[in-house]
Write an enzyme that holds these catalytic residues in place. Structure first.
Site, short mmCIF file in Angstrom:
data_model
loop_
_atom_site.label_atom_id
_atom_site.label_comp_id
_atom_site.label_asym_id
_atom_site.label_seq_id
_atom_site.Cartn_x
_atom_site.Cartn_y
_atom_site.Cartn_z
N SER A 278 -22.56 -1.55 -64.61
CA SER A 278 -22.25 -2.99 -64.61
C SER A 278 -21.08 -3.21 -63.66
O SER A 278 -19.95 -2.86 -64.00
CB SER A 278 -21.90 -3.46 -66.02
OG SER A 278 -22.99 -3.33 -66.88
N LYS B 169 -13.30 -5.35 -68.03
CA LYS B 169 -13.77 -5.25 -66.65
C LYS B 169 -14.87 -6.25 -66.38
O LYS B 169 -14.86 -6.95 -65.36
CB LYS B 169 -14.26 -3.82 -66.39
CG LYS B 169 -14.87 -3.56 -65.02
CD LYS B 169 -16.39 -3.58 -65.04
CE LYS B 169 -16.98 -2.50 -65.92
NZ LYS B 169 -18.47 -2.50 -65.87
N LYS C 137 -26.12 -9.64 -65.89
CA LYS C 137 -25.33 -8.81 -66.82
C LYS C 137 -23.96 -9.44 -67.08
O LYS C 137 -23.48 -9.43 -68.22
CB LYS C 137 -25.16 -7.40 -66.25
CG LYS C 137 -24.29 -6.48 -67.14
CD LYS C 137 -24.87 -6.33 -68.55
CE LYS C 137 -23.92 -5.57 -69.49
NZ LYS C 137 -23.79 -4.15 -69.16
#
Length: 301
Positions: free
Chosen positions: A100, A243, A175
């Site tokens: 990701s 993140k 995502k």
């Protein structure tokens, strides 16, 4: 389900997610060569997993090269660093990044790989360790239709909900959106169970009651139980979710849009990290809410 043609596969990144994913590929009869900074799992080596000394060596041994590492710079290093995959890829090989990472840098990485005469898919996943082990991951894919058609049978060995979202970068964009929804739902479940517990209700029974109604969700089922049981071992680490939300907030600034609730969730994760919780499961966000309330779920009011 389209039948998977037996292929020589490469895989870099055998962590919490990558290890069971590789296990499914091996179980289906594929030849898999892998590399990780740590020793490869002994149980997979016993099942035929081949060990390589670098990403370059993995790439040279395979037709389809999978990457499953934590963050954007890690993917860059795997592909283009010293002894990186770009040095070993054969023409016509397919790179599949299941990490990701940034949609913007994904497009840059893809352009470099395509310049080598290879193809590229970004295919981040959702479902966590549980989904990886059960082969029920949701896989969001960006890339060309023809390339997706080649790899789809392999995706079907690792997941259930597999969607070609659009061109390169579209999988990563999906995502990021997924992670925004997950974070905000964790926050909502945490607030609700904290409210119920402070009001004197049994949070476990409240959760059970809500599971049968419109508020039901996978987050309430899995992470609500973690909050009630006080089990915050990952799972999916807060540091990784930080993140992902940073990707959302950075892109939002570039696009000139506001994501106020995403920002709030990031600040709650930041509060957890400040208290040493970077490695907690992301359901541990509730601890920041409990700190604000000076009350813990399950505590006697």
């Amino acid at each position: 389900m389209r039948r998977a043609v037996m292929s020589k596969l490469g895989f870099v990144g055998l962590g919490i997610m990558g290890t069971p994913m590789v296990g499914h590929l091996l179980a289906a009869g594929h030849e898999v060569t892998a590399y990780d900074l740590k020793d490869l799992p002994a149980e997979l080596v016993a099942k035929g997993l081949k060990k390589a000394a670098s990403s370059k060596e993995v790439a040279a041994a395979c037709d389809i090269f999978f990457v499953m590492v934590p963050d954007t710079p890690h993917v860059g290093a795997v592909l283009f660093g010293e002894n990186g995959a770009a040095e070993g890829l054969k023409k016509g090989a397919i790179v599949v990044d299941m990490s990701s990472i940034s949609p913007i840098e994904t497009k840059q990485y893809a352009a470099k790989i395509e310049a080598l005469g290879c193809e590229y898919l970004d295919a981040p996943v959702s479902g966590g360790e549980v989904g990886a082990k059960a082969a029920t991951l949701s896989i969001m894919v960006g890339g060309k239709d023809a390339t997706f058609a080649v790899v789809e049978p392999l995706f079907q060995l690792m997941g259930k909900n597999i969607t070609l979202v659009g061109g390169v970068g579209a999988g990563q964009t999906a995502k990021v959106a997924n992670q925004m929804i997950v974070a905000m739902t964790i926050e909502a479940v945490g607030e609700a169970l904290l409210f119920a517990s402070k009001a004197g209700a049994d949070p476990a029974r409240v959760r059970q009651a809500l599971m049968g109604g419109f508020a039901s969700s996978k987050i309430l089922e899995v992470h609500g139980k973690r909050m009630v049981d006080r089990t915050f071992d990952p799972g999916f680490r807060i540091a990784l979710h930080q993140k992902d939300l940073n990707l959302a907030l950075t892109a939002a600034r570039q696009m000139g849009i506001a994501l106020p609730n995403t920002a709030t969730c990031q600040e709650l994760f930041n509060a957890c990290a400040a208290r040493g919780g970077s490695a907690w499961d992301h359901s541990g966000m509730v601890k920041a809410l409990e700190l604000l309330a000076n009350f813990e779920i399950g505590q006697t009011a």
